[in-house]
Motif scaffolding. Structure first.
Motif, PDB file in Angstrom:
ATOM      1  N   ASP A 101      21.243   7.534  -1.639  1.00 51.92           N
ATOM      2  CA  ASP A 101      19.847   7.444  -1.201  1.00 51.92           C
ATOM      3  C   ASP A 101      18.928   8.245  -2.128  1.00 51.92           C
ATOM      4  O   ASP A 101      19.345   9.229  -2.744  1.00 51.92           O
ATOM      5  N   TRP A 102      17.671   7.792  -2.197  1.00 52.16           N
ATOM      6  CA  TRP A 102      16.635   8.505  -2.942  1.00 52.16           C
ATOM      7  C   TRP A 102      15.519   8.900  -1.977  1.00 52.16           C
ATOM      8  O   TRP A 102      15.158   8.121  -1.080  1.00 52.16           O
ATOM      9  N   GLU A 103      14.986  10.104  -2.139  1.00 47.13           N
ATOM     10  CA  GLU A 103      13.753  10.481  -1.447  1.00 47.13           C
ATOM     11  C   GLU A 103      12.599   9.757  -2.126  1.00 47.13           C
ATOM     12  O   GLU A 103      12.505   9.736  -3.354  1.00 47.13           O
ATOM     13  N   MET A 104      11.705   9.187  -1.322  1.00 51.98           N
ATOM     14  CA  MET A 104      10.517   8.538  -1.876  1.00 51.98           C
ATOM     15  C   MET A 104       9.284   9.055  -1.145  1.00 51.98           C
ATOM     16  O   MET A 104       9.268   9.142   0.079  1.00 51.98           O
ATOM     17  N   VAL A 105       8.279   9.417  -1.920  1.00 48.17           N
ATOM     18  CA  VAL A 105       7.011   9.911  -1.383  1.00 48.17           C
ATOM     19  C   VAL A 105       5.903   9.050  -1.975  1.00 48.17           C
ATOM     20  O   VAL A 105       5.742   9.002  -3.197  1.00 48.17           O
ATOM     21  N   VAL A 106       5.163   8.374  -1.110  1.00 50.47           N
ATOM     22  CA  VAL A 106       4.058   7.514  -1.542  1.00 50.47           C
ATOM     23  C   VAL A 106       2.761   8.132  -1.030  1.00 50.47           C
ATOM     24  O   VAL A 106       2.557   8.259   0.183  1.00 50.47           O
ATOM     25  N   ILE A 107       1.901   8.538  -1.942  1.00 47.11           N
ATOM     26  CA  ILE A 107       0.651   9.200  -1.550  1.00 47.11           C
ATOM     27  C   ILE A 107      -0.271   8.178  -0.884  1.00 47.11           C
ATOM     28  O   ILE A 107      -0.569   7.121  -1.458  1.00 47.11           O
ATOM     29  N   THR A 108      -0.719   8.496   0.319  1.00 52.17           N
ATOM     30  CA  THR A 108      -1.601   7.599   1.073  1.00 52.17           C
ATOM     31  C   THR A 108      -2.997   8.185   1.272  1.00 52.17           C
ATOM     32  O   THR A 108      -3.925   7.449   1.605  1.00 52.17           O
ATOM     33  N   ALA A 109      -3.159   9.498   1.094  1.00 47.86           N
ATOM     34  CA  ALA A 109      -4.462  10.136   1.298  1.00 47.86           C
ATOM     35  C   ALA A 109      -5.432   9.708   0.204  1.00 47.86           C
ATOM     36  O   ALA A 109      -5.053   9.507  -0.947  1.00 47.86           O
ATOM     37  N   THR A 110      -6.679   9.569   0.567  1.00 49.87           N
ATOM     38  CA  THR A 110      -7.729   9.198  -0.389  1.00 49.87           C
ATOM     39  C   THR A 110      -8.867  10.214  -0.326  1.00 49.87           C
ATOM     40  O   THR A 110      -8.920  11.057   0.575  1.00 49.87           O
ATOM     41  N   GLY A 111      -9.763  10.106  -1.265  1.00 50.74           N
ATOM     42  CA  GLY A 111     -10.955  10.948  -1.251  1.00 50.74           C
ATOM     43  C   GLY A 111     -10.726  12.378  -1.677  1.00 50.74           C
ATOM     44  O   GLY A 111     -11.552  13.250  -1.399  1.00 50.74           O
ATOM     45  N   ARG A 112      -9.619  12.654  -2.354  1.00 54.87           N
ATOM     46  CA  ARG A 112      -9.355  14.019  -2.811  1.00 54.87           C
ATOM     47  C   ARG A 112      -9.958  14.231  -4.195  1.00 54.87           C
ATOM     48  O   ARG A 112      -9.961  13.337  -5.025  1.00 54.87           O
ATOM     49  N   GLY A 113     -10.447  15.438  -4.422  1.00 52.31           N
ATOM     50  CA  GLY A 113     -11.028  15.776  -5.710  1.00 52.31           C
ATOM     51  C   GLY A 113      -9.956  16.076  -6.742  1.00 52.31           C
ATOM     52  O   GLY A 113      -8.766  16.162  -6.433  1.00 52.31           O
ATOM     53  N   PRO A 114     -10.372  16.256  -8.014  1.00 56.47           N
ATOM     54  CA  PRO A 114      -9.406  16.520  -9.082  1.00 56.47           C
ATOM     55  C   PRO A 114      -8.538  17.747  -8.827  1.00 56.47           C
ATOM     56  O   PRO A 114      -7.334  17.726  -9.114  1.00 56.47           O
ATOM     57  N   ALA A 115      -9.118  18.827  -8.313  1.00 55.70           N
ATOM     58  CA  ALA A 115      -8.338  20.045  -8.072  1.00 55.70           C
ATOM     59  C   ALA A 115      -7.275  19.807  -7.003  1.00 55.70           C
ATOM     60  O   ALA A 115      -6.136  20.268  -7.136  1.00 55.70           O
ATOM     61  N   ASP A 119      -3.261  19.980  -7.539  1.00 57.98           N
ATOM     62  CA  ASP A 119      -2.434  20.858  -6.706  1.00 57.98           C
ATOM     63  C   ASP A 119      -1.291  20.077  -6.063  1.00 57.98           C
ATOM     64  O   ASP A 119      -0.144  20.551  -6.024  1.00 57.98           O
ATOM     65  N   LEU A 120      -1.585  18.873  -5.568  1.00 61.20           N
ATOM     66  CA  LEU A 120      -0.543  18.066  -4.943  1.00 61.20           C
ATOM     67  C   LEU A 120       0.513  17.659  -5.966  1.00 61.20           C
ATOM     68  O   LEU A 120       1.718  17.700  -5.680  1.00 61.20           O
ATOM     69  N   ARG A 121       0.094  17.301  -7.159  1.00 65.71           N
ATOM     70  CA  ARG A 121       1.056  16.943  -8.204  1.00 65.71           C
ATOM     71  C   ARG A 121       1.971  18.123  -8.516  1.00 65.71           C
ATOM     72  O   ARG A 121       3.184  17.952  -8.678  1.00 65.71           O
TER      73      ARG A 121
END
Length: 252
Positions: A101-115, A119-121
């Protein structure tokens, strides 16, 4: 597709030592991460840091929030305690048998600024995930750790079994040759180093490089992967520093 781009061997994180970097390297390598100033004065001397330089550095580090001081004892701040935990995990990663198995994370949040995006990356990379494409991160599910609960507010998390052969996918996400070449360069540099400052420089770079080790299942790695050798070398060096501190305590 984005990959974890390795550092080239000739720029493998070998940075000139400052008084701050010497103090942090020593405190990050001891448990609990605290030392009396009298011990720090003796410990930093072989690295070319004098007493007045040390005291000036300690004052700046307290002011910057790197250290906390109680009487004559300096200890890591909470922020750097988190760094020590990451460093400890890099030296002794907690793994489990891999079932495909592989862990998979798909970003669904929107409207975030560059900072916020940056930070999330950084947080996802710190979890040893790699970005397959914009907003899609994954890794083999062989790490014995849960994903942070707060991540579910920003992303969909799941287990998956990609169609691409696992070894080929892992090699695309974490090109093994670059990471391995840097690790071997650091091992060779540490073996050649004979001055205390040169050895500390080499091993400080080694533990930073270990933070980028994807810690993949053995079946997805080349047979000569140097990750374990680098972890062992750094752990041995940290034991040397702890023994030196113990010898100082006995002389006090």
């Amino acid at each position: 597709m984005r990959t974890n781009v390795p550092v080239e061997p000739d720029t493998a994180g070998l940075r000139p030592l400052s008084a701050r970097s010497v103090v942090l390297s020593l405190l990050l390598g001891v448990h609990p991460p605290e030392l009396p100033v009298k011990d720090l004065v003796r410990l930093v001397e072989p690295f070319g840091v004098g007493g007045s330089t040390l005291r000036a550095a300690l004052s700046r580090m307290v002011a910057a929030g790197d250290l906390r001081r109680t009487d004559a004892v300096y200890r890591l701040s909470d922020r750097l305690l988190a760094r020590q935990r990451r460093q400890d995990d890099a030296v002794h990663p907690r793994t489990r048998a891999w079932d495909g198995d592989w862990e998979m994370v798909v970003i669904t949040a929107t409207g975030r600024g560059p900072a916020e995006r940056a930070d999330l990356r950084a947080r996802l990379a710190g979890l040893r995930l790699a970005e397959l494409r914009e907003g899609v991160w994954l890794r083999p599910a062989n790490l014995d750790r849960p994903l942070p609960a707060g991540l579910r507010r920003l992303a969909l998390t799941s287990l998956a079994r990609p169609d691409e052969p696992a070894r080929e996918l892992a090699a695309r996400l974490w090109p093994p040759a670059g990471w391995a070449a840097t690790a071997r360069s650091l091992l060779a540099h540490a073996a050649r180093a004979d001055r205390p400052a040169d050895r500390l420089t080499a091993y400080a770079a080694a533990v930073r490089h270990l933070l980028t080790d994807p810690v993949l299942p053995s079946g997805l790695l080349p047979s000569d992967w140097p990750g374990e050798a680098l972890r062992t070398a750094y752990a041995d060096y940290r034991s040397e520093l702890a023994a030196a501190l113990g010898a100082q305590d006995r002389r006090s």
